[in-house]
Design a protein around this motif. Structure first.
Motif, PDB file in Angstrom:
ATOM      1  N   ASP A 286     -30.229 -57.221  66.468  1.00  0.00           N
ATOM      2  CA  ASP A 286     -31.245 -56.240  66.851  1.00  0.00           C
ATOM      3  C   ASP A 286     -32.213 -56.954  67.789  1.00  0.00           C
ATOM      4  N   PRO A 287     -32.304 -56.548  69.076  1.00  0.00           N
ATOM      5  CA  PRO A 287     -33.077 -57.316  70.062  1.00  0.00           C
ATOM      6  C   PRO A 287     -34.561 -56.975  70.108  1.00  0.00           C
ATOM      7  N   THR A 288     -35.077 -56.223  69.158  1.00  0.00           N
ATOM      8  CA  THR A 288     -36.468 -55.756  69.235  1.00  0.00           C
ATOM      9  C   THR A 288     -37.444 -56.916  69.328  1.00  0.00           C
ATOM     10  N   ASP A 289     -37.312 -57.897  68.473  1.00  0.00           N
ATOM     11  CA  ASP A 289     -38.251 -59.031  68.492  1.00  0.00           C
ATOM     12  C   ASP A 289     -38.176 -59.789  69.804  1.00  0.00           C
ATOM     13  N   GLN A 290     -36.976 -60.026  70.291  1.00  0.00           N
ATOM     14  CA  GLN A 290     -36.826 -60.779  71.532  1.00  0.00           C
ATOM     15  C   GLN A 290     -37.381 -60.003  72.735  1.00  0.00           C
ATOM     16  N   ARG A 291     -37.197 -58.689  72.726  1.00  0.00           N
ATOM     17  CA  ARG A 291     -37.746 -57.883  73.825  1.00  0.00           C
ATOM     18  C   ARG A 291     -39.274 -57.917  73.808  1.00  0.00           C
ATOM     19  N   ASN A 292     -39.864 -57.830  72.625  1.00  0.00           N
ATOM     20  CA  ASN A 292     -41.324 -57.891  72.531  1.00  0.00           C
ATOM     21  C   ASN A 292     -41.853 -59.240  73.012  1.00  0.00           C
TER      22      ASN A 292
END
Length: 356
Positions: free
Chosen positions: A87-93
């Protein structure tokens, strides 16, 4: 005339009372085999499998929750293929935050450039102080360093976002998954195992007692369990130094002389282990005739179809077979059953189904 007849009858009666002629020895059918000396000793047959020589276990370089697995066990992958993704949410943020910091520092750097130019112009006209110019130039250098740092942070954040995808770095076959979709993994945790299919080898487990005798003189023959005609020779490449605590066996890895097309990864094989020995003859235990402290076998004369005994030297024996060191020659036929009921010179009939 009557007296002559009586005399003849008496003579005939006396002749009939003589000892009858001995009947000839019966011709006996026998089981036999043709001697074929062996120069290889069979040390056993062991079950094994075809495996890749090179395997690698991959994991994500960042932690997170696995969003999807893109391939299954047995799938062939090419370099760059995506195996799984987080899940890329943290990396995108983190990337957005780094890009925001970069934009802020870029604005500061533009302002520092303008201030340094202005102070330089004032100093050149003689109306600006040297101290103000020095401060402006120092701010410009400091802001430039911060700009480089912010750009590096953005690149690092982009890399972190890219690390949320686990990719194959070489052509391989997926052999095992250690994590499932929805599972949270840490950086470096084992997720998937890849095997390179271009270099294969045979893997077997040897008893400890036999493994201690393994040397370069031993020969291995690997054959498919489904079709024994598909086979190849092999040599020992690696032998584990310690035995498995549960099975008391040591794993051996064999390099194949060539790799048949039917030898896919995971193919079940049988590996026969042999060793070169001095020529010897192996016979069924039933062929041995033991009497008067001597060991003999019955030899069939192919011309006369008779049998005769010959003393032999016994090398080894088991419950079902014996190994002779000497006494018989290649091509001679030896009786293998009923040896205790034969007599020297007796006529025999060789089993017609027995190969010549």
């Amino acid at each position: 005339m009557n007296r002559l007849t009586l005399t003849l009858c008496s003579a005939l009666l006396l002749a009939g009372c003589g000892k009858p002629a001995e009947a000839p020895e019966p011709v006996r059918p026998v089981l036999s085999l043709v001697v074929e000396p062996q120069s290889q000793a069979n040390l056993g047959r062991f079950a094994g499998s075809i495996q890749a020589r090179y395997e690698s276990t991959l994991g994500f370089r960042v932690g997170g929750r696995i969003a999807r697995r893109w391939v299954d066990v047995g799938s062939s992958v090419k370099p760059g293929d995506v195996l799984a993704s987080l899940d890329p949410t943290d990396q995108r943020n983190q990337l957005r935050a780094a890009e925001g910091d970069l934009a802020k520092v870029q604005a500061q750097w533009i302002n520092a450039q303008a201030n340094a130019r202005r102070q330089q112009q004032l100093f050149d006209r003689g109306v600006g102080a040297q101290a103000q110019l020095d401060i402006a130039q120092t701010d410009l250098k400091t802001t430039g360093a911060s700009l480089e740092q912010a750009r590096a942070a953005v690149e690092q954040a982009r890399d972190q976002l890219g690390y949320s995808e686990l990719k194959a770095d070489h052509a391989a076959v997926v052999t095992n998954w250690q994590a499932e979709a929805g599972q949270t993994v840490s950086a470096g945790q084992a997720v998937v195992t890849l095997a390179r299919p271009d270099i294969k080898e045979a893997v077997i487990d040897l008893p400890t007692s036999l493994a201690e005798q393994v040397s370069g003189e031993l020969k291995f023959l690997a054959a498919s369990q489904l079709d024994s005609s598909i086979s190849t020779t092999a040599t020992l490449r690696e032998l584990e130094p310690q035995a498995d605590a549960a099975t008391r066996t040591r794993r051996a890895r064999l390099t194949l002389a060539d790799t048949p097309l039917a030898f896919h990864l995971g193919t079940a094989i049988s590996v026969t282990l042999t060793s070169a020995v001095s020529p010897r003859v192996e016979l069924p235990a039933s062929a041995l005739l033991e009497s008067e402290a001597k060991t003999r076998v019955w030899i069939v004369d192919p011309q006369q179809k008779t049998v005769s005994t010959r003393e032999v030297k016994l090398l080894e024996r088991t419950a079902n077979s014996v190994v002779l060191a000497s006494g018989v020659q290649a091509g001679e036929r030896v009786v293998t059953a009923g040896v205790n009921s034969l007599k020297p010179g007796q006529k025999v009939i060789v089993d017609e189904e027995d190969p010549q």
